[in-house]
Write an enzyme that holds these catalytic residues in place. Structure first.
Site, PDB file in Angstrom:
ATOM      1  N   GLU A 109       0.837  -1.212   0.000  1.00 20.61           N
ATOM      2  CA  GLU A 109       0.000   0.000   0.000  1.00 20.61           C
ATOM      3  C   GLU A 109       0.867   1.256   0.000  1.00 20.61           C
ATOM      4  O   GLU A 109       0.568   2.232  -0.695  1.00 20.61           O
ATOM      5  CB  GLU A 109      -0.932  -0.015   1.215  1.00 20.61           C
ATOM      6  CG  GLU A 109      -1.946  -1.153   1.145  1.00 20.61           C
ATOM      7  CD  GLU A 109      -2.862  -1.175   2.352  1.00 20.61           C
ATOM      8  OE1 GLU A 109      -2.422  -1.619   3.431  1.00 20.61           O
ATOM      9  OE2 GLU A 109      -4.004  -0.724   2.228  1.00 20.61           O
ATOM     10  N   GLU A 129      -3.679 -10.232   3.979  1.00 24.02           N
ATOM     11  CA  GLU A 129      -4.673  -9.763   4.953  1.00 24.02           C
ATOM     12  C   GLU A 129      -5.715 -10.830   5.261  1.00 24.02           C
ATOM     13  O   GLU A 129      -6.147 -10.984   6.413  1.00 24.02           O
ATOM     14  CB  GLU A 129      -5.367  -8.484   4.434  1.00 24.02           C
ATOM     15  CG  GLU A 129      -4.548  -7.212   4.587  1.00 24.02           C
ATOM     16  CD  GLU A 129      -3.485  -7.005   3.509  1.00 24.02           C
ATOM     17  OE1 GLU A 129      -3.309  -7.902   2.654  1.00 24.02           O
ATOM     18  OE2 GLU A 129      -2.835  -5.952   3.525  1.00 24.02           O
TER      19      GLU A 129
HETATM   20  C1  1HE Z   1       6.657  -8.456  12.289  1.00 24.19           C
HETATM   21  C2  1HE Z   1       5.991  -8.312  11.066  1.00 24.19           C
HETATM   22  C3  1HE Z   1       4.773  -7.586  11.067  1.00 24.19           C
HETATM   23  C4  1HE Z   1       7.791  -9.442  10.707  1.00 24.19           C
HETATM   24  N1  1HE Z   1       4.342  -7.080  12.243  1.00 24.19           N
HETATM   25  N2  1HE Z   1       6.173  -7.931  13.419  1.00 24.19           N
HETATM   26  N3  1HE Z   1       2.133  -8.532   7.262  1.00 24.19           N
HETATM   27  C5  1HE Z   1       2.351  -9.841   7.229  1.00 24.19           C
HETATM   28  O1  1HE Z   1       1.485 -10.656   7.428  1.00 24.19           O
HETATM   29  C6  1HE Z   1       3.777 -10.261   6.936  1.00 24.19           C
HETATM   30  C7  1HE Z   1       4.394 -10.875   8.143  1.00 24.19           C
HETATM   31  N4  1HE Z   1       5.814 -11.097   7.951  1.00 24.19           N
HETATM   32  C8  1HE Z   1       6.315 -12.131   7.235  1.00 24.19           C
HETATM   33  O2  1HE Z   1       5.634 -12.873   6.561  1.00 24.19           O
HETATM   34  C9  1HE Z   1       7.788 -12.344   7.320  1.00 24.19           C
HETATM   35  O3  1HE Z   1       8.263 -11.672   8.483  1.00 24.19           O
HETATM   36  C10 1HE Z   1       8.615 -11.856   6.113  1.00 24.19           C
HETATM   37  C11 1HE Z   1       8.346 -12.768   4.913  1.00 24.19           C
HETATM   38  C12 1HE Z   1       8.305 -10.404   5.758  1.00 24.19           C
HETATM   39  C13 1HE Z   1      10.138 -11.928   6.469  1.00 24.19           C
HETATM   40  O4  1HE Z   1      10.447 -13.222   6.940  1.00 24.19           O
HETATM   41  P1  1HE Z   1      11.772 -13.461   7.821  1.00 24.19           P
HETATM   42  O5  1HE Z   1      11.902 -14.926   8.022  1.00 24.19           O
HETATM   43  O6  1HE Z   1      12.906 -12.719   7.207  1.00 24.19           O
HETATM   44  O7  1HE Z   1      11.512 -12.712   9.223  1.00 24.19           O
HETATM   45  P2  1HE Z   1      10.637 -13.190  10.504  1.00 24.19           P
HETATM   46  O8  1HE Z   1      11.450 -14.120  11.336  1.00 24.19           O
HETATM   47  O9  1HE Z   1       9.280 -13.631  10.097  1.00 24.19           O
HETATM   48  O10 1HE Z   1      10.448 -11.804  11.265  1.00 24.19           O
HETATM   49  C14 1HE Z   1      11.498 -11.175  11.959  1.00 24.19           C
HETATM   50  C15 1HE Z   1      10.886 -10.375  13.099  1.00 24.19           C
HETATM   51  O11 1HE Z   1      10.031  -9.376  12.544  1.00 24.19           O
HETATM   52  C16 1HE Z   1       9.987 -11.238  13.990  1.00 24.19           C
HETATM   53  O12 1HE Z   1      10.041 -10.703  15.267  1.00 24.19           O
HETATM   54  P3  1HE Z   1      10.973 -11.381  16.426  1.00 24.19           P
HETATM   55  O13 1HE Z   1      10.771 -10.516  17.627  1.00 24.19           O
HETATM   56  O14 1HE Z   1      10.470 -12.791  16.554  1.00 24.19           O
HETATM   57  O15 1HE Z   1      12.389 -11.324  15.866  1.00 24.19           O
HETATM   58  C17 1HE Z   1       8.620 -11.001  13.420  1.00 24.19           C
HETATM   59  O16 1HE Z   1       7.577 -11.212  14.352  1.00 24.19           O
HETATM   60  C18 1HE Z   1       8.718  -9.533  13.056  1.00 24.19           C
HETATM   61  N5  1HE Z   1       7.762  -9.159  12.034  1.00 24.19           N
HETATM   62  N6  1HE Z   1       6.715  -8.940  10.107  1.00 24.19           N
HETATM   63  C19 1HE Z   1       5.041  -7.262  13.378  1.00 24.19           C
HETATM   64  N7  1HE Z   1       4.082  -7.366   9.954  1.00 24.19           N
HETATM   65  C20 1HE Z   1      -2.870  -0.657   6.963  1.00 24.19           C
HETATM   66  S1  1HE Z   1      -3.445  -2.206   6.962  1.00 24.19           S
HETATM   67  C21 1HE Z   1      -2.218  -3.210   6.313  1.00 24.19           C
HETATM   68  C22 1HE Z   1      -2.515  -4.642   6.583  1.00 24.19           C
HETATM   69  C23 1HE Z   1      -1.276  -5.477   6.485  1.00 24.19           C
HETATM   70  O17 1HE Z   1      -0.193  -4.992   6.289  1.00 24.19           O
HETATM   71  S2  1HE Z   1      -1.504  -7.162   6.649  1.00 24.19           S
HETATM   72  C24 1HE Z   1       0.053  -7.843   6.350  1.00 24.19           C
HETATM   73  C25 1HE Z   1       0.892  -7.925   7.575  1.00 24.19           C
END
Ligand code: 1HE
Length: 262
Positions: A109, A129
């Site tokens: 977005e 989402e």
């Molecule tokens: C996060 C977020 C997040 C990572 N909010 N903390 N977005 C998503 O559903 C995407 C979620 N993220 C992922 O699918 C993956 O993180 C990635 C593919 C982007 C990257 O994977 P990777 O293996 O490099 O990293 P990871 O181990 O998943 O994440 C590293 C850290 O970032 C981890 O935290 P930690 O404390 O365990 O190290 C994750 O929890 C954190 N992290 N993504 C919070 N999104 C205005 S409305 C919009 C609506 C949306 O955007 S919905 C989509 C949300």
């Protein structure tokens, strides 16, 4: 430390999402920093670039802040995204967005709120989402749908499909593809080209084209004439037109037709 790094590079504002340990997930604090950086850029730069630090451009909304939000808090949050993104989309200067790694949910977005998207070959795009039990809230239902079409966006949201950079280019999300690691440099080059334009022309391009596209045929043509006449009547346009006629302006890089053809 600011969650959005701001620097001026050769007259271009470069805004970098700086939360790589959370894959640049957009928290409320990061959105506030982005808004402040956008306002600063409007006052001192002629074009801007948005990029992400680390392995990914942006993993979307910070899900950790959403877990227990009420409906009213959710509405305020989404409207806050709209407010900042509309200062990018319909602000004073053009935005070039440099994409790499994951461009997910709110990250897509944000990219769609910019004016030109440049992605490296390893970029991946998703709208998970539906899997998270939520909906787009950062203008995606309008802006992402405009770029790729409602049918493709519906598919991505329903099935969790992950698009490659090539597919994203075919879908109209991305205008430039680069080799891995090349998106930021290319986006800066493009921003520097745009910065050479007349500021009023750039203002009209980023503010009028989409509005004209959204309006009816007759209103669009009328609006176009008004803007065309306004830009033409400025001293800057007179100077630039005169420079061309006096052969002082750079020529377009178009073959003259006298070169041998293959
Ligand atoms: C996060 C977020 C997040 C990572 N909010 N903390 N977005 C998503 O559903 C995407 C979620 N993220 C992922 O699918 C993956 O993180 C990635 C593919 C982007 C990257 O994977 P990777 O293996 O490099 O990293 P990871 O181990 O998943 O994440 C590293 C850290 O970032 C981890 O935290 P930690 O404390 O365990 O190290 C994750 O929890 C954190 N992290 N993504 C919070 N999104 C205005 S409305 C919009 C609506 C949306 O955007 S919905 C989509 C949300």
């Amino acid at each position: 430390m600011a969650l959005v790094n701001y620097e001026i590079d050769d007259g271009i504002a470069v805004l970098t999402l700086c939360r790589p340990q959370k894959r640049n997930a957009m928290s409320d604090a990061m959105l506030a920093d982005l808004g402040a950086a956008v306002d600063r850029a409007a006052g001192e730069a002629r074009a801007a670039v948005i990029a992400g630090r680390g392995e990914h451009f942006c993993a979307g909304l910070d899900l950790s802040e959403q877990v227990e939000k009420s409906v009213m808090e959710g509405i305020a949050g989404s409207r806050g995204w709209h407010a900042v993104f509309s200062r990018i989309q319909r602000g004073a200067i053009p935005y070039f967005v440099a994409l790499h790694g994951a461009v997910v949910g709110g990250g897509l977005e944000l990219a769609a709120a910019g004016h030109v998207r440049v992605a490296d070959a390893n970029t991946r795009f998703a709208l998970p989402e539906g899997q998270r039990g939520i909906f787009v809230g950062g203008g995606g239902s309008v802006n992402v749908a405009r770029l790729m079409g409602v049918a493709r966006m519906t598919d991505m949201m329903l099935t969790g499909r992950v698009l490659s950079a090539d597919e994203a280019e075919r879908y109209g999300i991305v205008t430039y593809l680069t080799e891995p690691g090349g998106a930021l440099a290319r986006a800066k080059e493009l921003a520097k080209l745009a910065a050479k334009n007349a500021p009023l022309s750039n203002y009209a391009i980023v503010n009028a084209l989409q509005r004209i596209h959204d309006s009816g045929y007759d209103e669009g043509l009328f609006f176009e004439s008004m803007i065309a006449s306004l830009t033409q009547a400025t001293p800057e346009a007179h100077e630039r037109l005169r420079a061309f006629l006096d052969k002082k302006a750079e020529r377009l890089a178009i073959p003259t037709g006298t070169e041998a053809r293959p």
